[in-house]
Enzyme design. Structure first.
Site, PDB file in Angstrom:
ATOM      1  CB  THR A 290      -1.049  -0.070   1.139  1.00 40.58           C
ATOM      2  OG1 THR A 290      -1.926   1.043   0.986  1.00 40.58           O
ATOM      3  CG2 THR A 290      -0.429  -0.051   2.518  1.00 40.58           C
ATOM      4  CE  LYS A 294      -1.619   0.572  -3.580  1.00 40.91           C
ATOM      5  NZ  LYS A 294      -3.000   0.822  -3.910  1.00 40.91           N
ATOM      6  CG  ASN A 315      -2.730  -4.337  -5.257  1.00 43.91           C
ATOM      7  OD1 ASN A 315      -2.468  -5.173  -6.119  1.00 43.91           O
ATOM      8  ND2 ASN A 315      -3.906  -4.275  -4.659  1.00 43.91           N
ATOM      9  CG  ASP A 330      -5.409  -1.455  -5.916  1.00 47.96           C
ATOM     10  OD1 ASP A 330      -5.968  -2.051  -4.982  1.00 47.96           O
ATOM     11  OD2 ASP A 330      -4.422  -0.715  -5.765  1.00 47.96           O
ATOM     12  CB  ALA A 358      -6.881   5.525  -6.445  1.00 45.96           C
ATOM     13  CG  ASN A 377      -6.858  16.265 -10.362  1.00 48.54           C
ATOM     14  OD1 ASN A 377      -7.375  15.705  -9.396  1.00 48.54           O
ATOM     15  ND2 ASN A 377      -5.598  16.676 -10.360  1.00 48.54           N
ATOM     16  CE1 TYR A 443      -9.958   2.004   2.354  1.00 46.72           C
ATOM     17  CE2 TYR A 443     -10.848   1.406   4.500  1.00 46.72           C
ATOM     18  CZ  TYR A 443      -9.772   1.702   3.687  1.00 46.72           C
ATOM     19  OH  TYR A 443      -8.506   1.709   4.210  1.00 46.72           O
TER      20      TYR A 443
HETATM   21  P1  ATR Z   1      -4.010   8.136  -4.409  1.00 45.58           P
HETATM   22  O1  ATR Z   1      -2.724   7.495  -4.821  1.00 45.58           O
HETATM   23  O2  ATR Z   1      -4.682   7.444  -3.245  1.00 45.58           O
HETATM   24  O3  ATR Z   1      -4.954   8.325  -5.538  1.00 45.58           O
HETATM   25  P2  ATR Z   1      -2.829  10.748  -4.471  1.00 45.58           P
HETATM   26  O4  ATR Z   1      -1.877  10.286  -5.483  1.00 45.58           O
HETATM   27  O5  ATR Z   1      -2.338  11.556  -3.338  1.00 45.58           O
HETATM   28  O6  ATR Z   1      -3.619   9.551  -3.799  1.00 45.58           O
HETATM   29  O7  ATR Z   1      -3.987  11.546  -5.275  1.00 45.58           O
HETATM   30  C1  ATR Z   1      -4.901  12.279  -4.629  1.00 45.58           C
HETATM   31  C2  ATR Z   1      -5.925  12.842  -5.636  1.00 45.58           C
HETATM   32  O8  ATR Z   1      -6.903  13.478  -4.853  1.00 45.58           O
HETATM   33  C3  ATR Z   1      -5.340  13.899  -6.551  1.00 45.58           C
HETATM   34  O9  ATR Z   1      -6.038  13.876  -7.779  1.00 45.58           O
HETATM   35  C4  ATR Z   1      -5.638  15.192  -5.788  1.00 45.58           C
HETATM   36  O10 ATR Z   1      -5.756  16.347  -6.588  1.00 45.58           O
HETATM   37  P3  ATR Z   1      -4.452  17.203  -7.004  1.00 45.58           P
HETATM   38  O11 ATR Z   1      -3.844  16.478  -8.174  1.00 45.58           O
HETATM   39  O12 ATR Z   1      -4.971  18.525  -7.320  1.00 45.58           O
HETATM   40  O13 ATR Z   1      -3.545  17.199  -5.792  1.00 45.58           O
HETATM   41  C5  ATR Z   1      -6.990  14.853  -5.231  1.00 45.58           C
HETATM   42  N1  ATR Z   1      -7.318  15.661  -4.057  1.00 45.58           N
HETATM   43  C6  ATR Z   1      -6.783  15.566  -2.835  1.00 45.58           C
HETATM   44  N2  ATR Z   1      -7.334  16.474  -2.009  1.00 45.58           N
HETATM   45  C7  ATR Z   1      -8.261  17.148  -2.723  1.00 45.58           C
HETATM   46  C8  ATR Z   1      -9.181  18.205  -2.440  1.00 45.58           C
HETATM   47  N3  ATR Z   1      -9.270  18.715  -1.209  1.00 45.58           N
HETATM   48  N4  ATR Z   1      -9.993  18.629  -3.411  1.00 45.58           N
HETATM   49  C9  ATR Z   1      -9.932  18.100  -4.645  1.00 45.58           C
HETATM   50  N5  ATR Z   1      -9.078  17.107  -5.007  1.00 45.58           N
HETATM   51  C10 ATR Z   1      -8.252  16.640  -4.062  1.00 45.58           C
END
Ligand code: ATR
Length: 492
Positions: A290, A294, A315, A330, A358, A377, A443
């Site tokens: 995790t 990864k 994963n 995943d 993810a 995004n 989740y």
């Molecule tokens: P994971 O690997 O679990 O997907 P990550 O790589 O940290 O986690 O990705 C987090 C995602 O959530 C990103 O798309 C992030 O947006 P940014 O690319 O702008 O950072 C998004 N995210 C996190 N917090 C957010 C928020 N408060 N509002 C909108 N998008 C958010």
């Protein structure tokens, strides 16, 4: 043996603590430093109130004791109470036995000889809350030199420290009776695998309140720590952080149900390379991966599946012959709740919110099934990068409302809405028509605001718990070669 540490303030509470955990533990440790001072007089008869053997301990503040006590009076109280029917007494390794004034019939007597006569085993303990000392092996030998049980409670701060603890069993074979405890989060794997580090017993508590502690029920029922032996196949999950993971609650009951002598343990990891060393050393058969490892595990894998190559993330790692094989459950775990719709062609277009790791697995899974995807995004640049790799559209999260009524599936992949941020919703501005399937990867909680809004509009909703369980069941297949047994309802 599993030992329940008793740290209640009264003898009555300690006794009810034993009752709650009666079926889980073999012996108990009465901690005098936790008791209210006016309860101490009842402590001598404590062993007569339970059928479990009792270790008597009066921990010094410097060694994690719960209150400051003058050293002379601490040792005097310990000796007074020790006249009860205790099976073991814990004495710090640096306390001279001559400091322990033992009196019988008003006469001074030799402490060690008296304990021998009474059948009380002496545990000589050493604590280190700052790390694992370089001289841990010679310390164990010194503590055990008078035929006592050596006890070292140390605090591994890295996987290399954990490796040192796993070396104790082979390197210190001549010390038969020893207790080794890895404190803190790195130590959790050593508490569960206590037999593999050569420890006589492992401590557990009624309700785990401190980092690294494990409750008696989890030790006995979830990890079956006292049943693990040399032939047990060890599996695990690596991450940082990792202690919140629910994967042990998926894998362990599965192993149990198919009568597979195996255990699945959380490993807090600081460095992937060291973990692979540990995995070779204790012959780990497979593990889940995790955040944040990864991608970092990829250079160590001899074989990877098409999805791992495409997504660039793995994963699940299994031992195949002499090499490590990486898969990505995943990917399939995400697809399984919507596979019928995809097969029927009911999902032709999707909106993916977020563009992190993810989102990457989700987008590849959908694109490989000919679903037209648009990524929205917060940071447009991140969406653009993922859209190029997956050949799909992208847009700013601010424009999410433009996609209302235009997609069959909306997947929420960000951490927004995850406990404790339960009131937030990354999809604000998106209007559900009731026709879309809404899929949240979060989740906890099961019903996020995103899913509540979708449900109110009449949409079919899928919680991240489904994907978590789905990917876990696929990991189980990768680990064991068997389908996940029916009838288990893991608390994810
Ligand atoms: P994971 O690997 O679990 O997907 P990550 O790589 O940290 O986690 O990705 C987090 C995602 O959530 C990103 O798309 C992030 O947006 P940014 O690319 O702008 O950072 C998004 N995210 C996190 N917090 C957010 C928020 N408060 N509002 C909108 N998008 C958010």
């Amino acid at each position: 043996m599993l030992c329940l540490t008793l740290t209640e303030r009264t003898i009555a509470e300690d006794l009810s603590c034993i009752e709650r955990n009666r079926g889980y533990v073999d012996l108990v440790e009465l901690r005098l430093d936790a008791l209210d001072p006016n309860e101490l007089e009842k402590a001598k008869s404590f062993p007569d109130c339970t059928d479990k053997p009792v270790i008597l301990t009066f921990r010094r503040k410097a060694d994690g004791g719960l209150r400051e006590v003058d050293e002379k009076s601490r040792l005097k109280t310990l000796c007074d109470i020790l006249h009860g029917n205790f099976a073991y007494v814990d004495v710090e390794g640096d306390v001279k036995k001559s400091e322990l004034r033992w009196e019988e019939d008003g006469q001074k007597a030799d402490f060690e000889a008296a304990m021998k006569r009474r059948g009380v085993r002496i545990i000589r303990s050493f604590h280190d809350f700052g790390g694992v000392p370089d001289d841990i092996f010679s310390r164990i030998a010194r503590l055990a030199s008078h035929g006592d049980i050596a006890k070292v409670a140390v605090t591994p701060k890295s996987i290399m420290d954990v490796i040192t603890l796993f070396k104790i069993k082979d390197e210190m074979k001549e010390v038969k009776d020893k207790i080794i405890i890895g404190m803190g989060q790195y130590g959790v794997c050593t508490r569960i695998l206590y037999k593999r580090i050569g420890s006589l017993l492992s401590f557990c508590c009624d309700k785990a309140s401190q980092v690294g502690q494990l409750d008696a029920r989890a030790m006995k029922e979830l990890y079956r720590a006292d049943r693990l032996d040399e032939r047990t196949h060890v599996y695990g999950i690596i991450g940082n952080p990792v202690m919140h993971t629910s994967s042990p609650r998926i894998q362990n009951p599965g192993f149990h149900a198919i009568h597979y002598n195996a255990v699945y343990v959380p490993f807090l990891v600081d460095n992937v390379r060291s973990f692979f060393m540990l995995a070779e050393m204790i012959h780990i058969y497979g593990f889940s991966v995790t955040v944040p490892f990864k991608m970092q595990v990829l250079p160590y894998l001899g074989k990877i599946t098409r999805e791992v190559k495409q997504i660039g993330a793995c994963n699940t790692v299994t031992r195949i012959g002499g090499m490590w094989k990486g898969t990505n459950t995943d990917y399939y775990g995400f697809l399984s709740p919507i596979s019928d719709e995809i097969e029927r062609g009911d999902i032709r277009s999707a909106l993916v919110i977020g563009s992190g790791g993810a989102a990457r697995a989700v987008t590849f899974a959908l694109r490989n099934h000919d679903v037209k995807v648009t990524i929205v995004n917060r940071t447009l640049e991140h969406a653009r990068t993922l859209s190029r790799a997956t050949m799909c559209g992208y847009d700013s999260l601010d424009h999410i409302n433009n996609y209302s009524g235009k997609v069959d599936l909306v997947v929420q992949t960000t951490s927004v809405g995850m406990s404790p941020d339960e009131k937030s919703d990354a999809s604000q501005g998106f209007h559900f028509t009731g026709e879309e399937i809404a899929y949240d990867l979060v989740y906890k909680p099961r019903e996020t605001v995103f899913l509540q809004r979708a449900e109110q509009a009449g949409c079919r909703t899928i919680s991240g718990a489904k994907m978590l369980l789905g990917q876990g069941m696929l990991q189980f297949e990768a680990f064991t070669g068997y389908h996940y047994p029916p009838g288990i309802d893991p608390e994810v």
